[in-house]
Write an enzyme that holds these catalytic residues in place. Structure first.
Site, PDB file in Angstrom:
ATOM      1  N   TYR A 117       0.876  -1.377  -0.093  1.00 51.72           N
ATOM      2  CA  TYR A 117       0.171  -0.104  -0.182  1.00 51.72           C
ATOM      3  C   TYR A 117       0.681   1.446  -0.072  1.00 51.72           C
ATOM      4  CZ  TYR A 117      -4.142   2.481   0.518  1.00 51.72           C
ATOM      5  OH  TYR A 117      -5.393   3.412   0.275  1.00 51.72           O
ATOM      6  N   ARG A 170      -8.373  11.402  -7.543  1.00 50.43           N
ATOM      7  CA  ARG A 170      -7.331  12.003  -6.429  1.00 50.43           C
ATOM      8  C   ARG A 170      -6.697  11.031  -5.454  1.00 50.43           C
ATOM      9  NH1 ARG A 170      -7.943  13.283  -0.459  1.00 50.43           N
ATOM     10  NH2 ARG A 170      -7.224  11.430  -0.799  1.00 50.43           N
ATOM     11  N   LYS A 188      -5.987  -1.741  -0.690  1.00 48.23           N
ATOM     12  CA  LYS A 188      -6.675  -1.177   0.406  1.00 48.23           C
ATOM     13  C   LYS A 188      -7.412  -2.662   0.944  1.00 48.23           C
ATOM     14  CE  LYS A 188      -8.174   2.447   2.660  1.00 48.23           C
ATOM     15  NZ  LYS A 188      -8.227   4.103   2.796  1.00 48.23           N
ATOM     16  N   GLU A 259     -13.175   5.502  -1.929  1.00 46.80           N
ATOM     17  CA  GLU A 259     -11.768   5.928  -1.732  1.00 46.80           C
ATOM     18  C   GLU A 259     -11.308   6.676  -2.686  1.00 46.80           C
ATOM     19  OE1 GLU A 259      -9.956   4.484   0.645  1.00 46.80           O
ATOM     20  OE2 GLU A 259      -8.170   5.379  -0.059  1.00 46.80           O
ATOM     21  N   ASP A 260     -10.432   7.782  -2.297  1.00 46.32           N
ATOM     22  CA  ASP A 260      -9.387   8.806  -3.183  1.00 46.32           C
ATOM     23  C   ASP A 260     -10.498   9.393  -4.138  1.00 46.32           C
ATOM     24  OD1 ASP A 260      -7.586   8.523  -1.565  1.00 46.32           O
ATOM     25  OD2 ASP A 260      -6.260   7.467  -3.155  1.00 46.32           O
ATOM     26  N   ASP A 282     -13.551   6.500   3.501  1.00 46.08           N
ATOM     27  CA  ASP A 282     -12.137   6.193   4.514  1.00 46.08           C
ATOM     28  C   ASP A 282     -11.456   7.658   4.648  1.00 46.08           C
ATOM     29  OD1 ASP A 282     -10.659   4.969   6.129  1.00 46.08           O
ATOM     30  OD2 ASP A 282      -9.085   5.011   4.726  1.00 46.08           O
ATOM     31  N   ASP A 283     -11.545   8.354   3.420  1.00 45.61           N
ATOM     32  CA  ASP A 283     -10.758   9.733   3.311  1.00 45.61           C
ATOM     33  C   ASP A 283     -11.187  10.628   4.429  1.00 45.61           C
ATOM     34  OD1 ASP A 283      -9.099   8.648   1.297  1.00 45.61           O
ATOM     35  OD2 ASP A 283     -10.797   9.015   0.002  1.00 45.61           O
ATOM     36  N   ASN A 432       0.828  13.552   3.600  1.00 48.18           N
ATOM     37  CA  ASN A 432       1.644  12.505   2.934  1.00 48.18           C
ATOM     38  C   ASN A 432       2.056  13.141   1.642  1.00 48.18           C
ATOM     39  OD1 ASN A 432       1.577  10.278   4.938  1.00 48.18           O
ATOM     40  ND2 ASN A 432      -0.462  10.007   4.387  1.00 48.18           N
TER      41      ASN A 432
END
Ligand code: NAI
Length: 573
Positions: A117, A170, A188, A259-260, A282-283, A432
């Site tokens: 990941y 993203r 993930k 996600e993203d 989750d973000d 990050n």
């Protein structure tokens, strides 16, 4: 193929009522068996099994046990020349023998999680078309929008407990990767299985391929995604809606994790569907929960309460606002009024502090706009903004969180000013990758004379300071999402409520090593993560029951179900 049984909206579903895997028939013999990653044992098939299952001659004669296989696989992993090659190797192993893949990962979790990941998965997204080998998961592309139910029925595995879906817009810190974004749901879901123990054959990664605005991808002759600029506006939301309705029909009990997605899509999608099915982002929610868990732990270490904190958040995007929402909800649960809780947040973005005189704030950001009169006399930067240094100079911040992508934004004067006014400053540079981290751990410890309680987004080695070794917690969503997945699957929950995410955060905070040993990290190490995931899952299940979205269970039953649901990579007899 057996599919999920119907489930009335809002009603909890008994775990037994979930879909079951179809009879795999001739998959259980010969070459088909070796090609089925969740049944294949490779060289660990015994001679008896080789005889019974038509495998003699298909495998080299020496029979290994899983320990020997792990050693051999690890040596092969070590021989790879770079991280992307290591990622490709592990993905190939995953597609060949899932038990061995997860056993290897568990035995080397610190070393291999960053390969499977973040951060290495970012390279895999960028070079998706170049490293593509075998299909995994589903590509749902816009041109096939009229056949989404049929695409879902083409999935390789009949029963599904957890779906992770992205539209690739993203991806981590690297933006729009189009169809290459599929590597994220794949990675993930590997962590859902590794840590949460969601059975690998009951997971489904999906990319919604709505095109890409990444000109490099569009002009790349090797690009494997739909070569078209992104679909936007109502067409985009209609497409997503078709997808969600098909998921509801096909997998009524599955958990759908977003996600993203880009900020302008992430929140509206979550708001629209969170009361319609078992779903979370989750973000937004996972990031908030893990940060909350670290804050709960840090505040307990300082001996204070959450509602007494003054919180500065640098970055007002999906992550920053998500974290603020989580902290605010927790403060209100602790008895603070809506107004009082809002007033404790100082959120700064590219145009400075969010305040009431600012134009162009989104509705989610406006919640945190400080009254302009409160900051009227404050110093401002040359362009009239109230910058981070001004905020730290003017208020008594006890917590400083970075979710801005701006590497080095927590400068020495800012950190020293905060530490001048607070005994144990809580400082979390969470952006990050490492280059985007708002500060490095070593600096934070030195600038605060060793007093700061630090958690970071990217991994940092322990800091040596005045004879002490200070471990740095990594505030990684992986401490939350696999546990939430395990909790909802084990409880048969039908929704993911805010209170369930808060319960997950509290359980994480309660499992902080720093509560038992003041010199330990704020968050649990990866080597303890499966145990902590089970504890979090139990708390999530209990809250689901309290919220009326899961069936009643005794405490003992809940624990037993979580333990039974948390799969471990062991070959079946
Ligand atoms: P985003 O793009 O939605 O938001 C970024 C925010 O930072 C925006 O409000 C923007 O105005 C602000 N910003 C950018 N440049 C700035 C500057 N020079 N000065 C002040 N503010 C500035 O991004 P998102 O999704 O909120 O993620 C932000 C960061 O958080 C990323 O680096 C991401 O990797 C990290 N993140 C970390 C997680 C963790 O668990 N550690 C989880 C999720 C995100």
């Amino acid at each position: 193929m057996i599919t999920g049984r119907s489930q009335k909206a809002g009603k909890p579903m008994a775990p037994e009522a979930r879909t079951t895997r179809s009879d795999v028939g001739d998959l259980r013999r010969g070459t088909n068996l070796l090609n089925c990653p969740w049944l294949n044992k490779g060289t660990a098939f015994t001679n008896q099994e080789r005889r019974d299952l038509g495998l003699h001659g298909l495998l080299p004669p020496h029979v290994e046990n899983i320990g020997e296989q792990v050693i051999r696989a690890y040596r092969a992993f070590e021989r790879k020349s770079d991280d992307l090659e290591r990622h490709i190797y592990l993905r190939a192993l995953q597609d060949t023998n899932e038990v061995l893949f997860y056993r290897l990962l568990l035995d080397h979790i610190d070393e291999m999680m960053p390969i499977v990941y973040t951060p290495v998965v970012a390279l895999a997204c960028e070079q998706f078309s170049q490293i593509y080998r075998r299909p995994r998961g589903l590509f749902i592309s816009y041109p096939l929008r009229d056949s989404i139910p049929a695409l879902l029925r083409n999935r390789p595995n009949a029963a599904v407990d957890v779906i992770v879906v992205t539209d690739g817009e993203r991806i981590l810190g690297i933006g729009d990767q189009g169809a290459g974004g599929l590597s994220i749901p794949i990675g993930k879901l590997a962590l859902y299985s590794l840590i949460g123990g969601i059975r690998p054959e009951r997971t489904l990664p999906i990319i919604l391929d709505v095109g890409t605005n990444n000109s490099e991808r569009l002009s790349d002759p090797e690009y494997l995604g739909w070569r078209h600029e992104r679909i936007t506006g109502q067409e985009y939301f209609d497409f997503v809606d078709r997808f969600v309705q098909a998921v509801k029909q096909e997998f009524p009990g599955a958990c759908l994790q977003w996600e993203d997605f880009a900020t302008p899509h992430a929140r509206p999608i979550l708001q629209r569907y969170r009361n319609e099915l078992l779903t979370f982002n989750d973000d937004i929610q996972g990031t908030a929960a893990v940060t909350l868990g670290a804050v709960f732990a840090a505040v307990q270490v300082t001996g204070e309460t959450l509602k007494d904190q003054q919180i500065v958040i640098f970055g007002a995007g999906s992550a920053g606002i998500g974290v603020a929402d989580g902290l605010r909800a927790a403060m209100q649960r602790d008895g603070l009024s809506e107004e009082d809780s809002r007033s404790r947040f100082w959120i700064v973005d590219r145009e400075g502090l969010l305040h009431s005189a600012r134009q162009h704030l989104t509705p989610e950001q406006r919640v945190y706009a400080q009254l302009e009169c409160r900051v009227a006399g404050w110093p401002r930067t040359f362009n009239g903004h109230v910058g981070l240094a001004d905020v730290i100079g003017q208020c008594e911040a006890t917590i400083l969180i970075g979710l801005s992508t701006v590497g080095g934004a927590f400068t020495e004067p800012i950190v020293r000013e905060m530490a001048r006014k607070v005994q144990r400053p809580i400082i979390f540079p969470l952006s990050n990758p490492t280059a985007n981290s708002e500060a490095i751990a070593d600096d934070l410890i030195r600038w605060t004379d060793g007093r700061a309680l630090v958690a970071t987004g990217s991994p940092f080695v322990p800091v040596r300071y005045e004879g002490r070794t200070i471990p740095i917690a990594q505030c990684n969503n992986v401490l939350i999402f696999p546990a939430v997945g395990l909790g909802v699957v084990a409880a048969g929950a039908s929704r993911v409520t805010d209170a369930m995410m808060l319960a997950a955060a509290r359980a994480l905070g309660d499992n902080s090593p720093a509560l038992r040993d003041r010199s330990a990290a704020l968050l649990p190490p990866l080597t303890d993560i499966r145990r902590v995931a089970a504890e979090i899952a139990i708390a999530v299940g209990l809250q689901a029951q309290r919220d009326g979205v899961a069936a009643e269970q005794t405490d003992e039953e809940r624990r037993r179900r979580v333990m039974a649901t948390q799969w471990s990579p062991v070959y079946p007899d």
